[in-house]
Design a protein around this motif. Structure first.
Motif, PDB file in Angstrom:
ATOM      1  N   UNK A   1     -38.058  -6.418  32.486  1.00 43.64           N
ATOM      2  CA  UNK A   1     -37.181  -6.615  33.631  1.00 43.64           C
ATOM      3  C   UNK A   1     -37.362  -5.593  34.729  1.00 43.64           C
ATOM      4  N   UNK A   2     -37.792  -4.408  34.392  1.00 48.61           N
ATOM      5  CA  UNK A   2     -38.024  -3.375  35.398  1.00 48.61           C
ATOM      6  C   UNK A   2     -39.403  -3.581  36.010  1.00 48.61           C
ATOM      7  N   UNK A   3     -39.525  -3.308  37.293  1.00 48.99           N
ATOM      8  CA  UNK A   3     -40.772  -3.638  37.974  1.00 48.99           C
ATOM      9  C   UNK A   3     -41.496  -2.428  38.542  1.00 48.99           C
ATOM     10  N   UNK A   4     -42.752  -2.660  38.818  1.00 50.36           N
ATOM     11  CA  UNK A   4     -43.560  -1.751  39.635  1.00 50.36           C
ATOM     12  C   UNK A   4     -43.946  -2.552  40.875  1.00 50.36           C
ATOM     13  N   UNK A   5     -43.350  -2.213  42.012  1.00 47.35           N
ATOM     14  CA  UNK A   5     -43.603  -2.893  43.286  1.00 47.35           C
ATOM     15  C   UNK A   5     -43.471  -4.409  43.170  1.00 47.35           C
ATOM     16  N   UNK A   6     -42.480  -4.851  42.387  1.00 46.53           N
ATOM     17  CA  UNK A   6     -42.207  -6.273  42.233  1.00 46.53           C
ATOM     18  C   UNK A   6     -42.973  -6.938  41.096  1.00 46.53           C
ATOM     19  N   UNK A   7     -43.865  -6.227  40.463  1.00 49.66           N
ATOM     20  CA  UNK A   7     -44.693  -6.796  39.393  1.00 49.66           C
ATOM     21  C   UNK A   7     -44.381  -6.163  38.049  1.00 49.66           C
ATOM     22  N   UNK A   8     -44.859  -6.782  37.012  1.00 54.63           N
ATOM     23  CA  UNK A   8     -44.793  -6.339  35.608  1.00 54.63           C
ATOM     24  C   UNK A   8     -43.394  -6.341  35.019  1.00 54.63           C
ATOM     25  N   UNK A   9     -42.437  -7.059  35.617  1.00 52.05           N
ATOM     26  CA  UNK A   9     -41.132  -7.234  34.957  1.00 52.05           C
ATOM     27  C   UNK A   9     -41.331  -7.943  33.617  1.00 52.05           C
ATOM     28  N   UNK A  10     -42.391  -8.720  33.531  1.00 56.15           N
ATOM     29  CA  UNK A  10     -42.697  -9.524  32.358  1.00 56.15           C
ATOM     30  C   UNK A  10     -43.428  -8.754  31.260  1.00 56.15           C
TER      31      UNK A  10
ATOM     32  N   UNK B   1     -29.213  -9.060  38.639  1.00 53.53           N
ATOM     33  CA  UNK B   1     -30.549  -9.577  38.953  1.00 53.53           C
ATOM     34  C   UNK B   1     -31.305  -8.550  39.778  1.00 53.53           C
ATOM     35  N   UNK B   2     -32.586  -8.533  39.740  1.00 58.47           N
ATOM     36  CA  UNK B   2     -33.491  -9.242  38.882  1.00 58.47           C
ATOM     37  C   UNK B   2     -33.750  -8.470  37.595  1.00 58.47           C
ATOM     38  N   UNK B   3     -33.526  -7.175  37.644  1.00 59.39           N
ATOM     39  CA  UNK B   3     -33.880  -6.317  36.522  1.00 59.39           C
ATOM     40  C   UNK B   3     -33.211  -6.661  35.214  1.00 59.39           C
ATOM     41  N   UNK B   4     -31.957  -7.069  35.236  1.00 62.66           N
ATOM     42  CA  UNK B   4     -31.223  -7.346  34.004  1.00 62.66           C
ATOM     43  C   UNK B   4     -31.534  -8.684  33.377  1.00 62.66           C
ATOM     44  N   UNK B   5     -32.347  -9.510  34.038  1.00 60.11           N
ATOM     45  CA  UNK B   5     -32.599 -10.874  33.577  1.00 60.11           C
ATOM     46  C   UNK B   5     -33.188 -10.943  32.169  1.00 60.11           C
ATOM     47  N   UNK B   6     -34.223 -10.185  31.897  1.00 59.90           N
ATOM     48  CA  UNK B   6     -34.872 -10.273  30.588  1.00 59.90           C
ATOM     49  C   UNK B   6     -33.981  -9.675  29.511  1.00 59.90           C
ATOM     50  N   UNK B   7     -33.372  -8.538  29.778  1.00 62.58           N
ATOM     51  CA  UNK B   7     -32.446  -7.926  28.819  1.00 62.58           C
ATOM     52  C   UNK B   7     -31.308  -8.890  28.504  1.00 62.58           C
ATOM     53  N   UNK B   8     -30.705  -9.471  29.542  1.00 61.68           N
ATOM     54  CA  UNK B   8     -29.602 -10.421  29.327  1.00 61.68           C
ATOM     55  C   UNK B   8     -30.088 -11.642  28.550  1.00 61.68           C
ATOM     56  N   UNK B   9     -31.264 -12.142  28.896  1.00 66.91           N
ATOM     57  CA  UNK B   9     -31.802 -13.312  28.208  1.00 66.91           C
ATOM     58  C   UNK B   9     -32.048 -13.071  26.731  1.00 66.91           C
TER      59      UNK B   9
END
Length: 185
Positions: free
Chosen positions: A166-175, A50-58
């Motif tokens: 899953x990867x972010x820019x300053x906590x944003x855009x993981x989506x 978590x948190x980065x692997x969440x979307x890939x894992x999902x």
């Protein structure tokens, strides 16, 4: 802490799309095919970082066609910054994997400090074998250990600051539905 949402939006507006949604989905399907071929009979314990692997894992897990146990762990060096510091454990694995094979799912293999620490933790805690799956392998010569290579890699990536899936820019855009590089980074 106040966030400048205009800046966050501007980062996306100016970002370079390295891989679009279709590219990423194809890569995830290829990783799933490899994992199905190699781990289906090994009864792995799967950990999402978590948190980065969440979307890939999902996206990856529904494509795995064998029974598995799933949990998560949370270790970070970034804490919503753009450069890493000391490793910080937010949540260690709670499921036993003694004498079991482990599959770690993470977003990116960059320098690899976090992933190396997680692998070492799993080995020292009794895993019989640790496998790693990353969506992105950043291509550069700054890996934490020269022998650190992910077993399953979705896509290679140039050495830029990236976000999305899953990867972010300053906590944003993981989506973000694609892999994007920040302009100038």
């Amino acid at each position: 802490m106040s966030v400048d949402l205009a800046h966050i939006r501007q980062v996306m507006a100016e970002a370079d799309c390295l891989y679009d949604n279709a590219d990423v989905e194809r890569a995830i399907a290829q990783v799933a095919q490899q994992i199905n071929g190699e781990l289906a009979e090994r009864n792995p314990v799967v950990f999402c970082v978590m948190n980065g692997g969440l979307i890939f894992a999902g996206k990856l897990l529904p494509l795995l066609d064998f029974p598995l146990e799933l949990s998560y762990l949370h270790a970070t060096r970034y804490r919503n910054e753009t450069s890493g510091g000391e490793l910080f454990w937010k949540a260690k694995p709670e499921i036993s994997f003694i004498d079991r094979e482990v599959l770690i799912i993470d977003d990116i293999l960059d320098e690899g400090h976090t992933l190396a620490a997680i692998i070492d933790f799993c080995r020292h805690a009794g895993a019989s074998h640790v496998h790693t799956a990353v969506l992105i392998n950043k291509e550069h010569e700054r890996k934490a250990r020269p022998d650190l290579v992910a077993d399953y890699v979705g896509l290679p990536c140039i050495d830029r600051y990236i976000f999305g899936y899953g990867m972010d820019y300053k906590g944003y855009w993981r989506n973000a539905a694609g892999i994007y590089a920040v302009k100038g980074l």
